[in-house]
Design an enzyme around this catalytic site. Structure first.
Site, short mmCIF file in Angstrom:
data_model
loop_
_atom_site.label_atom_id
_atom_site.label_comp_id
_atom_site.label_asym_id
_atom_site.label_seq_id
_atom_site.Cartn_x
_atom_site.Cartn_y
_atom_site.Cartn_z
N SER A 576 67.36 21.33 57.26
CA SER A 576 66.83 21.14 55.91
C SER A 576 66.49 22.49 55.30
O SER A 576 66.18 23.45 56.02
CB SER A 576 65.57 20.27 55.95
OG SER A 576 64.92 20.25 54.70
N TYR A 589 56.83 18.26 59.10
CA TYR A 589 58.26 18.15 58.83
C TYR A 589 58.91 19.53 58.80
O TYR A 589 59.94 19.76 59.44
CB TYR A 589 58.46 17.42 57.50
CG TYR A 589 59.91 17.26 57.09
CD1 TYR A 589 60.72 16.31 57.68
CD2 TYR A 589 60.46 18.07 56.10
CE1 TYR A 589 62.05 16.15 57.30
CE2 TYR A 589 61.79 17.93 55.72
CZ TYR A 589 62.58 16.97 56.32
OH TYR A 589 63.89 16.83 55.94
#
Length: 699
Positions: A576, A589
């Site tokens: 990501s 995250y």
């Protein structure tokens, strides 16, 4: 052979259906009925024809046209466009051009000149076999029960014993113009015959109506089945059992270890895909006393032989003392011996104009007490090759029980395998797609990015294992991808990537489904958002479990598989933008995604010496189709940016430097680049697919 009524073929002809059809449609109907049962003919084998009067588009006159299965078709699935159409008067005129057996191959070149109505479907080599039978409707099938008789040493006598004068017998002759003339002569000399058995080949039947032709085919096959059942009742098949098969679980475990090892050893020139079969018929054969002697004789029917090579390789394995490490240790020498034997067969049999020797590796691998492994250039061919060898097993069972089984003469076998006409057909085949022969394992495979990636890789010829924890989504994705690309190309596995044993079992499932693997796309994901003071330990651990530990577990298993195969490998992490650029209220995250990226770098260092490449794709804000954006994450991210959830997509678009949205297909394109040879010299790299974000620049 099963001695029950259930072993008989059913008469599936429906008068009402047939009556509503045109004559060409009845040919399709008849063909599909016959091809629906593998006991009648194997995939792609056999052919059907009808001689139909049509209006000539040039003269307006009624002309007789041969409709016959075209080259490369399958009667079980054929449609109208699968048939060649040829003028019968022109086909009969070809007999005046025939210069004899030494020149029969040249007759194939004349067939296009007989084409009716500009039909583009190429006529097959079997066209004369149908054209010159003086009956309007003809079936040519390869039934196991008939070939068991045709491949026996007493073939002619057994044919007469079973069928009397109803069914004739012709000695072996390779399909072609000469055999077509033989069939014509037989029919003219035996006007009351309903068909003929071709030695080592199959069955021809005919009739004055499509229904009569079909019912004759079914009747004759059933009579052969019944006769074989009566003659073999109480007789142990293949000399009786020599070993006791392992349990189903043990068989799968052995196959899962053998297949990647074999695949690696035979994929030096081009990657192969595998298929495992431990059906009752296979187990009976590979566990029998006569298996080795019969296997060495090879197959008989030309269609069987073309799919299975001159003979199988029998793997040295003793189920009573299952030392799998010793078996694996001896595989290299066994494969080398097979290749040397095949090369010697080629040199003994080659003609001055024979094509160069093709792949010398075995197609069929028989493992005592375990089953049969088959390998080919794609999964469908590997599966079909296995089906053909099951046909051969059924033939050997019947022939060896009532007579002596005879494989095809070695020179005849070679002349078919290296037939110049067959070589020309191979040369006309389209170039393989860029990922043909490759197998990809995709975690999170049923989600937006995972499914788009599976579709992109499958479009380039790859087989894909889609692994996902969501069973409903997994079933839906499998059905969708199977409908688009073929069921042979996709295999579902339910997987929790944090389960160490589950990951190992999923990779074993891939080995059993396809023979091994080449590409890992680690894509399983979750999302969470909370200020650090509100981040519970369970949230932190869940992110680390799935996005760090999960990526570690699947990568470790992939490394083990790749090193077993010794043909390299490819890992692509879906990380990501958040792994490089911090975001508010997403510490768990972002940290887990950063761990993914650094793990990929470490693995790139470790894998380079084994030709294992490891790269990363960093998406950002892929909302469409993504499961992580359908729950709390969407609301949480909207709250972090102080906006409504419906405003998020536009927010991310405007935030990007290029002012563009990012879709699952965009990520899939980057994965394909990294998984293909287009990036063959890249490892340890990161591709950002985020429409531009300066914070996530890697340099």
């Amino acid at each position: 052979m099963s001695s029950s009524a259930s072993s008989r073929l059913a008469n599936l002809w429906d008068d009402a259906k047939a009556a509503a059809m045109s004559e060409p449609e009845r040919l399709v109907y008849r063909s599909n009925l016959l091809g629906s049962d593998k006991r009648v003919t194997n995939y792609g084998g056999g052919n059907t024809s009808s001689k139909i009067f049509e209006t000539d588009p040039l003269t307006g006159q009624s002309v007789e046209v041969l409709w016959v299965k075209g080259s490369g078709g399958d009667v079980g699935t054929i449609k109208l466009d699968g048939f060649s159409t040829l003028y019968m008067d022109k086909l009969r005129a070809l007999k005046g051009l025939y210069r004899g057996l030494e020149h029969e191959d040249e007759m194939v070149g004349y067939l296009p000149h007989a084409t009716f109505n500009l039909n583009p479907r190429a006529a097959s080599i079997d066209t004369p076999l149908h054209a010159y039978v003086p009956k309007p409707f003809v079936d040519h099938m390869h039934p196991d029960a008939i070939i068991a008789i045709a491949a026996s040493a007493d073939s002619k006598a057994l044919t007469q014993e079973i069928f009397g004068s109803e069914i004739g017998w012709l000695p072996w002759k390779r399909p072609g113009f000469e055999l077509g003339l033989w069939l014509e002569t037989f029919c003219l000399e035996n006007p009351d015959a309903r068909g003929v058995i071709l030695e080592s080949h199959g069955l021809f039947t005919w009739g004055d109506t499509p229904k009569e032709c079909y019912e004759t085919t079914i009747e004759i096959i059933n009579r052969a089945i019944e006769w074989l059942e009566e003659r073999t009742a109480g007789t142990p098949a293949f000399g009786g059992p020599a070993v006791t098969p392992l349990s189903a679980e043990e068989r799968r475990a052995v196959a899962a270890r053998l297949m990647p090892a074999i695949r690696g050893m035979i994929s030096a020139d081009s990657k192969k895909l595998g298929h495992f079969d431990d059906s009752d018929a296979v187990l009976e054969f590979v566990s029998s006393r006569d298996m080795r002697a019969l296997a060495a004789l090879g197959t008989s029917c030309p269609d069987h032989f073309l799919r299975t090579k001159i003979r199988p390789l029998v793997v040295d394995f003793d189920p009573a003392n299952p030392d799998l490490d010793a078996t694996l240790g001896g595989l290299g020498a066994a494969l080398e011996a097979y290749r040397a034997d095949y090369a010697a067969y080629y040199e003994r049999s080659r003609r001055p104009d024979s094509p160069a020797m093709r792949d010398a590796n075995a197609v069929v691998y028989l493992v005592p007490g375990v089953g049969m492994l088959t390998f080919a250039k794609d999964k469908a061919t590997a599966r079909i090759s296995g089906e053909f060898y099951v046909n051969a097993i059924n033939v050997m069972r019947g022939a060896s029980a009532v007579s002596t089984y005879r494989g095809l003469d070695e020179q005849e076998a070679f002349d078919i395998e290296y037939w110049l006409l067959e070589e020309a057909k191979l040369q006309r085949m389209p170039k393989p797609k860029s990922l043909a022969g490759h197998v990809a394992f995709i975690t999170g495979g049923a989600g937006g990015i995972g499914k788009a990636t599976a579709g992109r890789l499958m479009a380039e010829g790859a087989c894909v294992v889609i692994a996902d924890i969501d069973e409903a989504a997994l079933g839906s994705a499998t059905e969708e991808l199977g409908a688009r690309f073929g069921k042979d190309f996709v295999h579902p596995v339910r997987l929790d990537v944090t389960d160490e044993a589950g990951v190992a079992m999923a990779f074993k499932a891939m080995a059993l489904a396809f023979g091994g693997g080449d590409i890992l796309v680690s894509n399983a994901g979750i999302s969470s958002s909370a200020p650090i003071e509100d981040t519970e330990l369970s949230m932190w651990n869940r992110n680390m479990d799935i996005l760090a530990k999960g990526y570690f577990l699947v990568s470790r298993e992939a490394f083990r598989l790749f090193k077993t195969q010794k043909i390299g490998g490819n890992i692509v992490f879906i990380a990501s933008k958040n792994g490089l650029a911090a975001s508010p209220n997403a510490a768990a995250y972002c940290t887990a995604k950063a761990a993914e990226i650094h793990l990929a770098r470490c693995l790139a260092l470790e894998g380079a010496g084994e030709a294992i490449r490891v790269n990363t794709v960093n998406p950002d804000a892929v909302l469409r189709g993504s499961k992580i954006w359908t729950g709390e994450w969407r609301e949480q991210r909207a709250a972090a940016y102080k906006m409504a959830p419906d405003e998020l997509e536009e927010h991310y678009r405007q935030r990007s430097m290029l002012k563009r949205s990012v879709y699952p297909e965009d990520i899939a394109e980057a994965v394909y680049f990294l998984a293909s040879d287009m990036s063959a010299k890249s490892t340890g790299n990161i591709i950002n697919v985020d429409a531009g974000n300066a914070q996530s620049f890697t340099r």
